[in-house]
Design an enzyme around this catalytic site. Structure first.
Site, PDB file in Angstrom:
ATOM      1  N   ASP A 345      -1.536  25.535   7.632  1.00 23.55           N
ATOM      2  CA  ASP A 345      -2.483  24.488   8.033  1.00 23.55           C
ATOM      3  C   ASP A 345      -2.261  23.214   7.213  1.00 23.55           C
ATOM      4  OD1 ASP A 345      -3.435  25.638   5.645  1.00 23.55           O
ATOM      5  OD2 ASP A 345      -5.459  24.927   6.056  1.00 23.55           O
ATOM      6  N   GLU A 346      -2.819  22.124   7.697  1.00 26.45           N
ATOM      7  CA  GLU A 346      -2.856  20.839   6.994  1.00 26.45           C
ATOM      8  C   GLU A 346      -1.496  20.441   6.434  1.00 26.45           C
ATOM      9  OE1 GLU A 346      -7.523  20.826   5.600  1.00 26.45           O
ATOM     10  OE2 GLU A 346      -6.097  21.925   4.369  1.00 26.45           O
TER      11      GLU A 346
END
Length: 540
Positions: A345-346
């Protein structure tokens, strides 16, 4: 003149009888002041008034009562004996009873029985039968018996959880509970990277999770602020990358022996540990430890802040994949469970093309070492491997396009773990006045964390694609066991119920009453929980 004599004798007899009756009444009152006083303090809990709510409850008949003569009778199986010893360990301190664990069959007692033919119970289901004469726990395997023991604990008075002798009586209401879980994945994630937690602190959380039938412990072992697992082939990951945490504290890491001790302890509670090595972003601790992992060849400083999205492994470099291979190989070899979480993620500092290429290779490496991939739901923007699970952490307000991407992956066979941040992120503040936690996903009071249906949460996702639910606890503001408990409880039991109980039992008004009854139990266990005004906690 002779008549008064018999009358006097009759009157005397009547007076003696009255005195005897009064004496018996006084004696009875004295008895009532002892055992019934304790009974008033510990009334028999109605069958099935526990968390998570059982699938089927048929109350009836007199309660079962533990006595100093009670034995714990187990089948001739190491797994069953281990559950029996665990049960004895819970009950002995508070009851003061010997509770020998024995394979000898006898009248009465608590009986732990395996019945492989009862296929409807599945891997974790159980049956609890309580009567005046005996209390019988039946399951197809030790995991089911362990879940049954958690139900038994909650059917007993809350004082059973204390570590000093308490007054009885110790009774379980009569009847039968037949129970199976709604979902196979019922998890809790602990972030040990932003702040490090010791082996004993993790064990304490494991014990608390076990009471509510959680079966997965997801350990977030690496991030920008700290690397928390020893890797022999890249030793500076732990010794240097693990040397700090948010705010600049000393950090820490688990040796391989310590990590295996956490796994052993969790396994004894029929809980699988899922390690997470986050990549290609959230990697500053690794990049700071080894300059060659950076595209520039220059190591950044260690990071103690809370920003996200600024770090990335160097996708074009061959050494990146040597690194990934070594780390996954060593962590997989330590971990007997099925899954290995690779984050994903991110990754804002990684181009989409690089992200897709990297996740393809990382997933192949996980498969090479015999594990199944879990990734955060951004994995669905690449190509999830066959059998991979995507962990959804979006919000009610997440963009329709992102939700549609996740739904398409689910329709194509990728199963989902649901961890919506504005529902079950345990690090979100309860209210604006909560001293700990963050609020980027909004405020999450107890009712909001409970009052949603996993099967209907994401539009376009088939109910069959939901593998389960998981409650993450990120640790930017969390640094002690008291902090963990204050943020996890009482929200964690509600998430556990979403994962275990049938949808038909879902009712906030009824649930909050059952949850309120957990207050004295959490207090007996020393859990520093948040007394939400939404819950009718017992006075005192």
């Amino acid at each position: 003149m002779s008549q008064p004599r018999p009358f006097s004798r009759l009157l005397g007899s009547l007076l003696l009888a009255a005195a005897a009756t009064l004496s018996c009444a006084v004696a009875a009152d004295a008895d009532d002041a002892a055992e019934p006083a304790a009974a008033r303090a510990h009334p028999v809990r109605p069958l099935g008034q526990i968390v998570p709510a059982p699938a089927s409850v048929l109350p009836g008949g007199p309660p079962y009562t533990l006595t100093p003569q009670t034995t714990i009778q187990v089948d001739a199986s190491p797994g069953v004996r281990a559950v029996g010893e665990y049960l004895a360990g819970v009950l002995r301190p508070s009851t003061g009873y010997a509770l020998p664990v024995t394979e000898a069959r006898g009248p009465g007692g608590i009986r732990l029985r395996l019945r492989s033919a009862e296929r409807e119970l599945g891997d974790e289901g159980y049956r609890l039968q309580s009567s005046r004469d005996a209390l019988t726990l039946t399951a197809r395997g030790p995991a089911g018996l362990f879940r049954a023991v958690q139900t038994l604990r909650q059917q007993l008075p809350a004082a059973v959880e204390k570590d000093t002798r308490q007054p009885g009586p110790w009774q379980v209401a009569g009847g039968t509970i037949t129970d199976t879980p709604r979902y196979g994945h019922r998890g809790a994630m602990l972030d040990v990277s932003r702040h490090f937690f010791t082996v004993d602190q993790v064990k304490r959380y494991v014990d608390q999770l076990a009471l509510y039938k959680i079966n997965k412990l997801h350990l977030h072992l690496s991030d920008d602020q700290g690397w928390r697992i020893a890797v022999d082939s890249w030793p500076r990951l732990a010794t240097y990358g693990g040397s700090t945490q948010v705010g600049g504290g000393p950090g820490g890491y688990y040796t391989k022996a310590q990590y295996k001790e956490i796994l052993r302890y969790a396994a004894a509670r029929h809980m699988e540990v899922v390690p997470e090595i986050d990549m290609p972003g959230h990697t500053n601790a690794a990049l700071a430890s080894y300059a060659e992992l950076n595209c520039s060849g220059v190591a950044p400083p260690l990071y103690t802040g809370t920003s996200v999205g600024f770090s990335s492994l160097c996708v074009p470099k061959a050494i990146t994949y040597d690194f990934i291979d070594d780390v996954i190989r060593e962590v997989a070899a330590l971990t007997p469970g099925k899954y290995l979480h690779i984050g994903g993620d991110e990754a804002h500092s990684t181009s989409h093309e690089d992200y897709v290429a990297f996740m393809d290779r990382a997933q192949a490496t996980v498969a090479k070492y015999g594990k199944t991939v879990i990734g955060w739901h951004q994995l669905t923007g690449a190509t999830p491997a066959e059998g991979a699970l995507a962990q959804y952490w979006g919000l009610d307000g997440t963009s329709p396009a992102e939700k549609a991407q996740v739904a398409r992956a689910a329709q194509n066979g990728t199963r989902l773990i649901l961890s919506p941040a504005d529902r079950v992120y345990l690090d979100m503040k309860y209210t604006k006045d909560t001293p700990l936690g963050l609020a980027w996903a909004g405020y999450v009071e107890v009712q909001r964390s409970y009052d949603w249906d996993p099967a209907a949460y994401l539009p376009g996702v088939p109910a069959s694609a939901i593998a389960g639910v998981e409650a993450p606890l990120w640790s930017e503001t969390i640094s002690t066991s008291d902090h963990i408990e204050y943020m996890a409880f009482p929200r964690l039991p509600g998430v556990a119920e979403l994962g275990w109980s049938p949808a038909s039992t879902h009712d906030w008004e009824k649930y909050k009453v059952r949850l309120a009854a957990q207050g004295p139990r959490m207090e007996a266990l020393g859990i520093d929980y948040y007394r939400s005004p939404q819950v009718p906690w017992p006075a005192g």
